[in-house]
Design an enzyme around this catalytic site. Structure first.
Site, PDB file in Angstrom:
ATOM      1  CE  LYS A 256      -1.346  -7.478   6.827  1.00 15.66           C
ATOM      2  NZ  LYS A 256      -1.523  -6.139   6.471  1.00 15.66           N
ATOM      3  NE  ARG A 330      -7.878   1.855   9.734  1.00 18.78           N
ATOM      4  CZ  ARG A 330      -7.342   2.658   8.614  1.00 18.78           C
ATOM      5  NH1 ARG A 330      -8.244   3.151   7.918  1.00 18.78           N
ATOM      6  NH2 ARG A 330      -6.227   2.273   7.886  1.00 18.78           N
TER       7      ARG A 330
END
Length: 490
Positions: A256, A330
């Site tokens: 990120k 997820r």
């Protein structure tokens, strides 16, 4: 982590000096003199008080004691009161120190006043002397009865404070093992059987969680807890909760940027919200069976970290290609969802800070609701509206399922197209849920970017009040009517 008691509340006694806040609608200003006296009403008018929602003024009472006036929203067109617990959070922030009672119209729920005041009083600080009884002495306190002190509103506040504390904790103080210990400290005193899984057992039982966590020196943990209400029989409905507990998310090798990484201590907000909801279910002794699963892990960069295009066999047997290491949430959820489904729960609910796409679509305040059953989705939406804790449904649109196709595995963890990211994340999770399983997936932000009444800047758990009411609606009882557990609160 201990459950904090709201020190902003004061149990009523005849010996206390108590001042009054009058909640006033603009259309009711004509009655102001009768409520507070001519002098106070004139003073308020001279101060520009028009009872605008959120407007707060102090005026001298008939005996020169302070009186506060708080503007609240007008009724709706069909004559219903507008529910806004957060509006009463302003009082905890802006009133002078002392004991206060709130005089509100009869159609304003007392629980909304108490809850809003408590949420507005919340503070998180690691500064020296910032906590404890001394810190609360010079703040306003709401006078409540002993029964109200043990009522639903205060239990709700305790649970939301818990979620906020967990999310606000710095990542160096709230890693996977600390989150797992906090879960045990919350759930076990209320009667839950709590198991913490790590090491080889975790690698075998939850291979994708292990793969996400192998880049960190702080190994992953899975928390599994089971509880049964005192009035719940063997065939009582089973609620299964699953929470994403990524204690810090660097993004992994798909790193990120610093601006996106800055708030990633909040990436365990789903686990915090699930813990808050589970605690509330147990504290109010709902007549159900409960299972809780938390995936506590850190997504780091190292020589051992997962790599793009790794392929891992999930607990369900499906092979998953890692199309992006920053789509790790997820991966954490899918092993837990599959295990939860093995018990065929009557409702499976997961909460996660999963996608930026949900925030692009709905902003920070509206958690995205995905559900494979229209009737259940409608109950959750209705409960959110009734509790002034809204959710917004997005579709599990099957036409996008092929976007996660992989040439080497059963499924990729990312879409091949830069659109509908929240929907494709939900579709990925759906592959690990049995087709006949009633399932709700919540994609939440779990953060307030700036302070507002009742919602201070920092971690938060929007939706908890709506979820709690929805559980009762799904299972056919009124959760707000359930009483506190006889088990000693944590």
């Amino acid at each position: 982590m201990p459950i904090r008691e709201p020190e902003c509340l004061s149990v009523s006694t005849s010996r206390k000096t108590v001042w009054t806040v009058h909640a006033v609608r603009a259309s009711e200003r004509v009655t102001l003199a009768a409520r507070v006296g001519e002098k106070a009403a004139t003073f308020a008018q001279q101060c520009g008080f028009v009872a605008r929602p959120g407007q707060l003024v102090l005026v001298p009472g008939e005996t020169d004691t302070p009186v506060a006036l708080l503007g609240i929203a007008e009724k709706t067109a069909d004559g219903q009161a507008v529910r806004d617990p957060f509006g009463f959070g302003l009082l905890a922030r802006d009133l002078p120190a002392g004991n206060w009672v709130v005089n509100a119209p009869d159609d304003i729920a007392r629980d909304d006043i108490i809850l809003g005041f408590c949420l507005g009083a919340y503070r998180y600080s690691l500064k020296e002397g910032a906590s404890g009884a001394e810190a609360g002495k010079n703040r306003p306190r709401l006078v409540v009865s002993r029964a109200e002190r043990e009522g639903l509103a205060v239990d709700m506040a305790r649970s939301i404070w818990l979620a906020r504390d967990l999310i606000n904790a710095p990542a160096n103080l709230m890693g996977p093992s600390e989150l797992a210990r906090a879960a045990r400290a919350v759930l076990a005193p209320l009667g839950a059987q709590v198991e913490t899984i790590k090491g080889a057992a975790l690698e075998k039982g939850y291979p994708l969680i292990a793969h996400v966590g192998m880049g960190s020196e702080r190994g992953p943990r899975v928390v599994v807890a089971r509880w049964q209400g005192s009035k719940a029989g063997r065939n009582a409905p089973l609620l299964s909760l699953v929470g994403k507990g990524v204690c810090f998310d660097s993004g992994g090798y798909d790193l990120k940027p610093s601006s996106a990484m800055l708030r990633m201590k909040k990436d365990m907000g789903g686990a915090a919200s699930v813990l808050a909801l589970a605690r509330l279910v147990m504290a109010r002794d709902l007549p159900i069976r409960l299972e809780v699963r938390l995936g506590c892990v850190e997504n780091s960069v190292s020589g051992r970290a997962m790599r793009p295009l790794d392929v891992v066999t999930s607990r369900a047997g499906l092979t998953v290609e890692i199309g992006n290491t920053d789509a790790e949430g997820r991966l954490v959820l899918c092993d837990l969802l599959h295990e939860a489904g093995e018990a065929s729960p009557d409702l499976l609910l997961d909460v996660a800070t999963l996608t930026g796409a949900a925030r692009v679509a709905l902003g920070p305040d509206l958690p995205a609701l995905f559900c494979n059953d229209d009737a259940t989705a409608a109950l959750f939406e209705q409960a959110g509206r009734q509790q002034a804790d809204p959710l917004w449904r997005l579709p599990l649109w099957p036409g996008y399922a092929d976007w996660m196709r992989s040439s080497v595995a059963d499924i990729s963890n990312v879409s091949s197209r830069p659109m509908a990211g929240a929907i494709t994340a939900g579709l990925f999770l759906e592959r690990f849920v049995k087709p006949d399983q009633r399932w709700v997936h919540i994609d939440s932000y779990a953060w307030n970017d700036f302070s507002r009444p009742g919602r201070p800047e920092g971690g938060d758990s929007p939706g908890i009040r709506g979820f709690f009411a929805a559980v009762g609606a799904v299972f056919g009882f009124e959760s707000s009517a359930c009483h506190a557990s006889a088990i000693k609160k944590s």
